[in-house]
Motif scaffolding. Sequence first.
Motif, PDB file in Angstrom:
ATOM      1  N   SER A  61      -0.068   3.067   1.091  1.00 17.49           N
ATOM      2  CA  SER A  61      -0.374   1.797   0.422  1.00 17.49           C
ATOM      3  C   SER A  61       0.737   0.766   0.581  1.00 17.49           C
ATOM      4  O   SER A  61       0.495  -0.441   0.431  1.00 17.49           O
ATOM      5  N   GLU A  64      -0.605  -1.269   3.311  1.00 17.39           N
ATOM      6  CA  GLU A  64      -2.020  -1.637   3.249  1.00 17.39           C
ATOM      7  C   GLU A  64      -2.196  -3.121   3.529  1.00 17.39           C
ATOM      8  O   GLU A  64      -1.361  -3.949   3.167  1.00 17.39           O
ATOM      9  N   ILE A 114      -5.365  -1.603   7.471  1.00 14.29           N
ATOM     10  CA  ILE A 114      -5.076  -0.406   6.678  1.00 14.29           C
ATOM     11  C   ILE A 114      -5.727  -0.577   5.311  1.00 14.29           C
ATOM     12  O   ILE A 114      -5.386  -1.488   4.548  1.00 14.29           O
ATOM     13  N   GLU A 115      -6.692   0.287   5.037  1.00 12.65           N
ATOM     14  CA  GLU A 115      -7.435   0.264   3.785  1.00 12.65           C
ATOM     15  C   GLU A 115      -7.459   1.676   3.217  1.00 12.65           C
ATOM     16  O   GLU A 115      -8.104   2.553   3.785  1.00 12.65           O
ATOM     17  N   GLY A 116      -6.764   1.896   2.115  1.00 12.71           N
ATOM     18  CA  GLY A 116      -6.665   3.244   1.580  1.00 12.71           C
ATOM     19  C   GLY A 116      -5.986   4.148   2.593  1.00 12.71           C
ATOM     20  O   GLY A 116      -4.891   3.845   3.069  1.00 12.71           O
ATOM     21  N   ASN A 117      -6.631   5.248   2.938  1.00 14.29           N
ATOM     22  CA  ASN A 117      -6.091   6.159   3.943  1.00 14.29           C
ATOM     23  C   ASN A 117      -6.625   5.879   5.344  1.00 14.29           C
ATOM     24  O   ASN A 117      -6.300   6.608   6.280  1.00 14.29           O
ATOM     25  N   LYS A 177       6.376  -2.637  -1.068  1.00 16.12           N
ATOM     26  CA  LYS A 177       5.397  -3.244  -0.182  1.00 16.12           C
ATOM     27  C   LYS A 177       6.092  -3.883   1.014  1.00 16.12           C
ATOM     28  O   LYS A 177       7.060  -4.636   0.869  1.00 16.12           O
TER      29      LYS A 177
END
Length: 219
Positions: A61, A64, A114-117, A177
Amino acid sequence: MSKPLLALALGASLLGLPAAAESHDHAHDHADAQNHEHAHGDDDIYRGYFDDAQIANRALSDWEGDWQSVYPLLGDGTLDPVMQHKAEHGDKSAEEYRAYYETGYATDVDRILIEGNEVTFFGPEGSVSGSYADDGYEVLTYAKGNRGVRFISRKDAGDAAAPAYIQFSDHIIAPQKAGHYHLYWGEDRAALLEEVTNWPTYYPASLTGNEVAAEMMAH
């Protein structure tokens, strides 16, 4: 999956370069590309000087989002002011910096989502996706004596042509982040740790080219 993207997934770009890696000897050359969230008190960490106790594993994340490659921006001249800025503050000419980054940034994966896994790689002839699980991190010692941390994810499902491993390097060593990152990908976890010439670099897709250039010159 298209052949060009497959070549990248297997660890070689269309230009015959390794899939991705940040130069150990030249880690300082792109220190000015640090993101705005990076605190000045963390400058030593950013430059690769830190204690093992400061390292903490990170979740996917942290990266993400929707990301754009900076390689097209180098090719179309958007990053010319960045090269000139480097020349004014470094030990190479603008053209020498351009040649260095031409090799470093080279990739035909111009977008990563990148979304979640789930990680999706977009190339000139299509996209491939994989689901990735945490595979720990590795601490590397560079020739200059500074160090870096590669945060690694391993594919556990998805398209066969999606790379088996992805490794993030963003000069951050604990959960935070990312504002940009260098990405390594391929089939051999250990071999990726040895790559030193090609490190495709990604910034948020929401930024214009001029905003990316401004980010790079702001530090």
